[in-house]
Design a protein around this motif. Sequence first.
Motif, PDB file in Angstrom:
ATOM      1  N   TYR A 129       0.840  -1.200   0.000  1.00  0.00           N
ATOM      2  CA  TYR A 129       0.000   0.000   0.000  1.00  0.00           C
ATOM      3  C   TYR A 129       0.882   1.259   0.000  1.00  0.00           C
ATOM      4  O   TYR A 129       1.289   1.760   1.043  1.00  0.00           O
ATOM      5  CB  TYR A 129      -0.960  -0.007   1.201  1.00  0.00           C
ATOM      6  CG  TYR A 129      -2.049   1.036   1.074  1.00  0.00           C
ATOM      7  CD1 TYR A 129      -3.146   0.830   0.234  1.00  0.00           C
ATOM      8  CD2 TYR A 129      -1.956   2.239   1.764  1.00  0.00           C
ATOM      9  CE1 TYR A 129      -4.130   1.786   0.096  1.00  0.00           C
ATOM     10  CE2 TYR A 129      -2.942   3.214   1.630  1.00  0.00           C
ATOM     11  CZ  TYR A 129      -4.023   2.979   0.801  1.00  0.00           C
ATOM     12  OH  TYR A 129      -4.991   3.942   0.658  1.00  0.00           O
ATOM     13  N   GLY A 148      -6.235  10.688  -0.736  1.00  0.00           N
ATOM     14  CA  GLY A 148      -6.906  10.106  -1.900  1.00  0.00           C
ATOM     15  C   GLY A 148      -8.358   9.783  -1.622  1.00  0.00           C
ATOM     16  O   GLY A 148      -9.011   9.070  -2.400  1.00  0.00           O
ATOM     17  N   PHE A 165     -10.260  -5.608   6.658  1.00  0.00           N
ATOM     18  CA  PHE A 165     -10.809  -4.249   6.640  1.00  0.00           C
ATOM     19  C   PHE A 165     -12.127  -4.240   5.859  1.00  0.00           C
ATOM     20  O   PHE A 165     -13.132  -3.668   6.300  1.00  0.00           O
ATOM     21  CB  PHE A 165      -9.766  -3.327   5.992  1.00  0.00           C
ATOM     22  CG  PHE A 165     -10.211  -1.918   5.732  1.00  0.00           C
ATOM     23  CD1 PHE A 165     -10.360  -1.009   6.773  1.00  0.00           C
ATOM     24  CD2 PHE A 165     -10.447  -1.483   4.424  1.00  0.00           C
ATOM     25  CE1 PHE A 165     -10.745   0.305   6.517  1.00  0.00           C
ATOM     26  CE2 PHE A 165     -10.834  -0.186   4.170  1.00  0.00           C
ATOM     27  CZ  PHE A 165     -10.988   0.715   5.209  1.00  0.00           C
ATOM     28  N   MET A 214     -13.590  -2.675  -4.544  1.00  0.00           N
ATOM     29  CA  MET A 214     -13.522  -3.730  -3.542  1.00  0.00           C
ATOM     30  C   MET A 214     -14.923  -4.305  -3.417  1.00  0.00           C
ATOM     31  O   MET A 214     -15.913  -3.575  -3.392  1.00  0.00           O
ATOM     32  CB  MET A 214     -13.071  -3.203  -2.179  1.00  0.00           C
ATOM     33  CG  MET A 214     -11.640  -2.728  -2.166  1.00  0.00           C
ATOM     34  SD  MET A 214     -10.843  -2.878  -0.539  1.00  0.00           S
ATOM     35  CE  MET A 214     -12.024  -2.134   0.545  1.00  0.00           C
TER      36      MET A 214
HETATM   37  C1  AVJ Z   1      -9.218   6.049   2.653  1.00  0.00           C
HETATM   38  C2  AVJ Z   1      -9.088   6.664   0.402  1.00  0.00           C
HETATM   39  C3  AVJ Z   1      -7.148   6.353   1.613  1.00  0.00           C
HETATM   40  O1  AVJ Z   1      -9.106   4.256  -1.178  1.00  0.00           O
HETATM   41  O2  AVJ Z   1      -7.014   3.857  -0.793  1.00  0.00           O
HETATM   42  C4  AVJ Z   1      -7.399   1.442   1.676  1.00  0.00           C
HETATM   43  C5  AVJ Z   1      -9.095   3.384   1.769  1.00  0.00           C
HETATM   44  N1  AVJ Z   1      -9.389   1.029   1.041  1.00  0.00           N
HETATM   45  N2  AVJ Z   1      -7.463   0.162   1.303  1.00  0.00           N
HETATM   46  C6  AVJ Z   1      -8.139   4.139  -0.415  1.00  0.00           C
HETATM   47  C7  AVJ Z   1      -8.631   1.987   1.511  1.00  0.00           C
HETATM   48  C8  AVJ Z   1      -8.678  -0.099   0.928  1.00  0.00           C
HETATM   49  C9  AVJ Z   1      -8.330   4.410   1.069  1.00  0.00           C
HETATM   50  N3  AVJ Z   1      -8.494   5.825   1.437  1.00  0.00           N
END
Ligand code: AVJ
Length: 315
Positions: A52, A156, A210, A246
């Motif tokens: 990530y 983001g 998550f 997702m």
């Molecule tokens: C909350 C927008 C930063 O969309 O990347 C992270 C949430 N979802 N992994 C994104 C998220 C799955 C994330 N943000």
Amino acid sequence: MDRFLTADDLAKTLRQDVREGLEAVPKTLPPKWFYDERGSGLFEEITKLEEYYPTRREREILIARAPEIAAATGARTLLELGAGSGEKTRLLLDALHGTLRSYVPVDVSGDFLEDAALQIAADHPGVAVRPVVADYEQHLHLLPNGERRLVAFLGGTMGNMPPAARAGFLAGLRATMGPEDALLLGADLVKDEARLVAAYDDAAGITAEFNRNVLHVINRELDADFVPGAFEHVAVWNGAEEWIEMRLRATAGRAVRIGGLDLEVEFAAGEELRTEISAKFRRARLEAELAAAGLELSDFWTDAAGDFSLSLARC
Ligand code: AVJ
């Protein structure tokens, strides 16, 4: 702490979102319900995962550009939408120390807001910290106005809004801005599909947990009987829309009862529930979306690898 959103409002919105989303075809749920205490903790873990990259890349840009942002804006007030990104906030606050008089963190949940605000106030004497509990898709016009405001929307998060909601959000934000204000917008960029998918489907399975957390939230808040373990995490790149989706895929057919809504929904075996989109941008599209809302891009920065972007825009 100003509250434009009560626990009651939130509970009502959750009920509406869940009823609408689970009755829709295909089924969907908005990503904002991931973030209870456990979900926020899981997101923190995500930001530290090798796969990530967005959080690290955005931090890299902020470290490099915070002095320019400070010089370009001379901000007296920093309004941070979706606060809680502690370290990034600190970078901005430190860079803005010459001009900054107030800091307004805005979040839908007051839970972490108050403690974070106290901490920041202690570390930045001379900066008035005024946390606001609000939904930035509904209450932008209620946020404190003043001179030379910098509105920061990082991480983001705008990518989690579908295009029409994004357009409405940007136009609403523009309507609250004056000629001395600026918007600092973090946006993830289109890149190699394999890296994008890996960022949303990590090897350790944290993102899967998550994703499933939204089912735990609904079980608890709405007396539902989802079996989270019976849903598989799916992350796919939608190349036409340029967003990551997702989903949660039911491994077997089953009925789920949502007691609090007096609702029963059927999942077919293999049926997918969409829980998040995370749009990825190109500079031209960002510039066009900002322009459509009456905002002009004045600076556009990326990290060295070109993975993530920070835009500065004005009226
Ligand atoms: C909350 C927008 C930063 O969309 O990347 C992270 C949430 N979802 N992994 C994104 C998220 C799955 C994330 N943000």
